[in-house]
Write a protein that holds these residues in place. Structure first.
Motif, PDB file in Angstrom:
ATOM      1  N   ASN B 231       0.540  -1.337   0.006  1.00 19.69           N
ATOM      2  CA  ASN B 231      -0.003  -0.102  -0.198  1.00 19.69           C
ATOM      3  C   ASN B 231       0.923   1.341  -0.146  1.00 19.69           C
ATOM      4  O   ASN B 231       0.557   2.263  -0.637  1.00 19.69           O
ATOM      5  N   LEU B 232       2.081   1.322   0.802  1.00 18.43           N
ATOM      6  CA  LEU B 232       2.883   2.279   0.675  1.00 18.43           C
ATOM      7  C   LEU B 232       3.472   2.421  -0.611  1.00 18.43           C
ATOM      8  O   LEU B 232       3.375   3.725  -1.175  1.00 18.43           O
ATOM      9  N   ILE B 233       3.858   1.619  -1.271  1.00 15.30           N
ATOM     10  CA  ILE B 233       4.614   1.586  -2.501  1.00 15.30           C
ATOM     11  C   ILE B 233       3.487   2.230  -3.514  1.00 15.30           C
ATOM     12  O   ILE B 233       3.677   3.100  -4.396  1.00 15.30           O
ATOM     13  N   TYR B 234       2.196   1.619  -3.612  1.00 17.12           N
ATOM     14  CA  TYR B 234       1.320   2.131  -4.581  1.00 17.12           C
ATOM     15  C   TYR B 234       0.755   3.610  -4.462  1.00 17.12           C
ATOM     16  O   TYR B 234       0.501   4.307  -5.015  1.00 17.12           O
ATOM     17  N   SER B 235       0.762   3.941  -2.922  1.00 13.51           N
ATOM     18  CA  SER B 235       0.414   5.296  -2.680  1.00 13.51           C
ATOM     19  C   SER B 235       1.387   6.325  -3.451  1.00 13.51           C
ATOM     20  O   SER B 235       0.897   7.278  -3.885  1.00 13.51           O
ATOM     21  N   THR B 236       2.993   5.930  -3.213  1.00 13.05           N
ATOM     22  CA  THR B 236       3.593   6.899  -3.990  1.00 13.05           C
ATOM     23  C   THR B 236       3.565   6.651  -5.589  1.00 13.05           C
ATOM     24  O   THR B 236       3.447   7.657  -6.400  1.00 13.05           O
ATOM     25  N   PHE B 237       3.403   5.667  -5.977  1.00 14.99           N
ATOM     26  CA  PHE B 237       3.068   5.203  -7.393  1.00 14.99           C
ATOM     27  C   PHE B 237       1.785   6.214  -7.981  1.00 14.99           C
ATOM     28  O   PHE B 237       1.985   6.849  -9.037  1.00 14.99           O
ATOM     29  N   GLU B 238       0.721   6.126  -7.144  1.00 16.13           N
ATOM     30  CA  GLU B 238      -0.439   7.093  -7.748  1.00 16.13           C
ATOM     31  C   GLU B 238      -0.101   8.647  -7.923  1.00 16.13           C
ATOM     32  O   GLU B 238      -0.635   9.235  -8.631  1.00 16.13           O
ATOM     33  N   VAL B 239       0.752   9.125  -6.946  1.00 15.97           N
ATOM     34  CA  VAL B 239       1.081  10.367  -7.151  1.00 15.97           C
ATOM     35  C   VAL B 239       2.115  10.648  -8.323  1.00 15.97           C
ATOM     36  O   VAL B 239       1.888  11.292  -9.118  1.00 15.97           O
ATOM     37  N   ILE B 240       3.294   9.837  -8.347  1.00 19.28           N
ATOM     38  CA  ILE B 240       4.221  10.241  -9.184  1.00 19.28           C
ATOM     39  C   ILE B 240       3.749   9.708 -10.731  1.00 19.28           C
ATOM     40  O   ILE B 240       4.481  10.190 -11.593  1.00 19.28           O
ATOM     41  N   LYS B 241       2.886   8.935 -10.934  1.00 19.72           N
ATOM     42  CA  LYS B 241       2.842   8.567 -12.212  1.00 19.72           C
ATOM     43  C   LYS B 241       1.871   9.678 -12.887  1.00 19.72           C
ATOM     44  O   LYS B 241       1.371   9.296 -14.388  1.00 19.72           O
ATOM     45  N   GLN B 242       1.191  10.454 -12.315  1.00 21.07           N
ATOM     46  CA  GLN B 242       0.080  11.402 -12.667  1.00 21.07           C
ATOM     47  C   GLN B 242       1.128  12.284 -14.005  1.00 21.07           C
ATOM     48  O   GLN B 242       2.134  12.470 -14.111  1.00 21.07           O
ATOM     49  N   ASN B 243       0.086  12.888 -14.760  1.00 20.51           N
ATOM     50  CA  ASN B 243       0.768  13.601 -16.098  1.00 20.51           C
ATOM     51  C   ASN B 243       1.385  15.101 -15.755  1.00 20.51           C
ATOM     52  O   ASN B 243       2.368  15.305 -16.170  1.00 20.51           O
ATOM     53  N   LYS B 244       0.552  15.617 -14.766  1.00 16.55           N
ATOM     54  CA  LYS B 244       1.169  17.133 -14.290  1.00 16.55           C
ATOM     55  C   LYS B 244       2.317  17.055 -13.127  1.00 16.55           C
ATOM     56  O   LYS B 244       1.998  16.501 -12.124  1.00 16.55           O
ATOM     57  N   ALA B 245       3.442  17.681 -13.380  1.00 17.40           N
ATOM     58  CA  ALA B 245       4.598  17.405 -12.276  1.00 17.40           C
ATOM     59  C   ALA B 245       4.031  18.331 -11.188  1.00 17.40           C
ATOM     60  O   ALA B 245       4.368  17.961 -10.090  1.00 17.40           O
TER      61      ALA B 245
END
Lengths: 98, 456
Positions: B231-245
């Protein structure tokens, strides 16, 4: 993790020396910034720095991990020959030049 | 015997025959070599605490020192320094003690030179020869290269290059065998071999998005990908994968081929850390500075790391504090990130201490960062040490920082104390009353560059 350094003129002996004397955080930095470090080391090689490249890594990591265009820009302002000579002979006071 | 090794033994014999060591006894006292003591004192005043009474008496007697207070001062000083070393006493030395120390040191050197002219070099040669012999016979590292080169030169100037080549080949093998001993063979024991790395579905989803071959990753990253809380890993993934920096979507700013960097960000950065870095680089007028963000991601990943782990030091807090500090003193942090990205991941407490310490002497923090950012990154303590040295020479630091013409080079240079002492000895500057920093700076620069050109 940082064995790629050997591809730029660092001998086995100097590599072991680096491993023993670099602090662990700097080893991590060299590992994470590998692609950039490779670019910069290649540039230093082109300037004629090979045998004492380990000194630069040990004492001036800031010059090894920085954008190449910036490195080139900053080096363009100084005497490159003197830079190489200082790395070879008096790396600790290189800070006075660069 | 290896040719290089044989040559080294020949060099030892050659040098032993050419130097007379027998007079060394004249500079021994109670089994202690006076040259060693003089060297120790030269390196650090604190070493005075190792000097025995007999040596102090000898210096007073043979140096004809009449001052009655001298013995009392030097013994008191030695005892104070003993307390400093062994009981962490805070010791502030007055002028009397400093003068007594200077007199003791110079008298000791005079006595040595009187008894055995050139003693320092004889002792040095003896030490180097012993070190080399021990290295050859007892399988220890051989490191005194300068000495070997100079003896080899004396031994046969015409064959210097070929001899040194043989010697270096031998030393290289010799030292590598010590540093890198052959693998120890362990007895057979049961080992559980994991055939395949299996991840949860969530991790596979991430790996697919990364378009990566996870088998190329280092084992420690694979282990954490498998064992860390998904869940921790996924929470970061959901943020960093977004299109807008601007929303924390920074993954696309790291080149695809740099998979290690991407996985490190995923594993050891939290969504909060990523967003905090993005926010720190955002201003109302200009929005997010993408260039700086890209540099930090690719050159100084530590500033994104805030999760405790076994491999990478979390520097997110240090970074955020330093950025706040830089903004407060109005440093152009964009230029700083470009020129020296590592500056942002130094220890914040150390940075704060040095800035505040210099500020006590009237130094403008912005000037300090702009002129000394490289020293602050690679060797910050040299600044504090050099200020102490300048203070010990009674330099008015307020004047020094106000003057500022030397680009604060005196704060960056190594071995400042010996440089200043040399200049005093040569009467270029006056003891305890120099203010011509600009001149000292140009002398130091000239000397450093001249030496480099000469050796080069």
């Amino acid at each position: 993790m940082i064995e790629y350094l050997k591809e730029y003129g660092i001998s086995n002996f100097d590599y072991l020396y680096l491993q023993k004397n670099l602090n662990p955080e700097d080893i991590q930095r060299l590992m994470l910034a590998e692609s950039n470090v490779r670019e910069n080391l290649l540039y230093f090689n082109k300037l004629g720095l090979k045998e004492n490249l380990h000194k630069l890594i040990l004492y001036r990591l800031d010059l090894v991990i920085m954008p190449l265009d910036q490195l080139k820009y900053l080096l363009s302002k100084i005497d490159k020959e003197l830079f190489v000579q200082l790395v070879n002979t008096n790396i600790k006071n290189l800070i006075l030049l660069f | 015997m290896d040719e290089g090794k044989e040559l080294l033994f020949k060099l030892i014999d050659f040098k032993r025959k050419s130097v007379s060591f027998k007079d060394q006894e004249s500079i021994m006292l109670d089994g202690i070599n006076m040259v060693d003591i003089a060297d120790m004192l030269e390196k650090d005043m604190d070493n005075l605490c190792d000097v025995p009474d007999s040596m102090i008496d000898k210096v007073i007697e043979e140096g004809n020192i009449d001052d009655n207070n001298f013995k009392k001062n030097i013994i008191q000083l030695r005892d104070l320094l003993y307390g400093k070393r062994n009981y962490n006493l805070f010791v502030k030395l007055n002028k009397e003690y400093r003068d007594a120390f200077d007199i003791f040191k110079s008298t000791l050197l005079e006595i040595i030179n009187k008894k055995l002219p050139g003693a320092k070099s004889v002792v040095e040669i003896d030490k180097n020869l012993n070190l080399l012999q021990q290295g050859l016979e007892n399988h220890k590292l051989i490191k005194n290269f300068d000495f070997i080169e100079s003896v080899c030169h004396e031994y046969d100037e015409n064959k210097y290059d070929t001899n040194m080549l043989k010697i270096y080949r031998y030393i290289n093998d010799h030292n590598l065998k010590i540093l890198n001993p052959p693998d120890i063979e362990f007895e057979d024991f049961d080992v559980e071999i994991v055939d395949e790395t299996e991840f949860s579905d969530k991790i596979y989803e991430i790996l697919n998005k990364f378009e990566m071959d996870y088998r190329t990753l280092p084992n420690f990253l694979l282990k954490d990908l498998k064992e860390m809380d998904n869940n921790l890993i996924y929470s970061t993934f959901e943020v960093i994968k977004q299109n807008k920096a601007e929303d924390g979507g920074v993954l696309h700013l790291i080149p695809k081929e740099n998979q290690v960097l991407r996985v490190v960000l995923l594993l050891y950065s939290s969504p909060q850390a990523v967003k905090a870095v993005v926010e720190s680089l955002t201003t109302e007028e200009d929005g997010l500075d993408i260039d700086s963000l890209r540099i930090l991601l690719n050159y100084n990943m530590g500033v994104f790391i805030d999760r405790i782990n076994d491999y990478f030091k979390p520097r997110n807090k240090d970074y955020l504090n330093i950025m706040d500090g830089l903004k407060e003193i109005k440093v152009n942090y964009k230029v700083l990130i470009k020129r020296n990205p590592l500056f942002l991941s130094q220890n914040y407490d150390m940075f704060k201490y040095i800035v505040e310490y210099c500020h006590e002497f009237g130094c403008d923090p912005k000037e300090l960062v702009n002129r000394c950012h490289k020293t602050l990154t690679i060797n910050p303590t040299v600044i504090v040490n050099n200020i102490s040295i300048l203070l010990s020479h009674k330099v008015n630091m307020f004047t020094y920082f106000k003057d500022g013409k030397d680009d604060f080079n005196l704060l960056k240079v190594e071995k400042l104390d010996s440089i200043i002492n040399q200049l005093i000895d040569k009467k270029v500057i006056k003891k305890y009353s120099f203010t011509n920093f600009d001149k000292i700076n140009s002398i130091i620069l000239n000397s450093v560059f001249k030496k480099a050109r000469k050796k080069g």
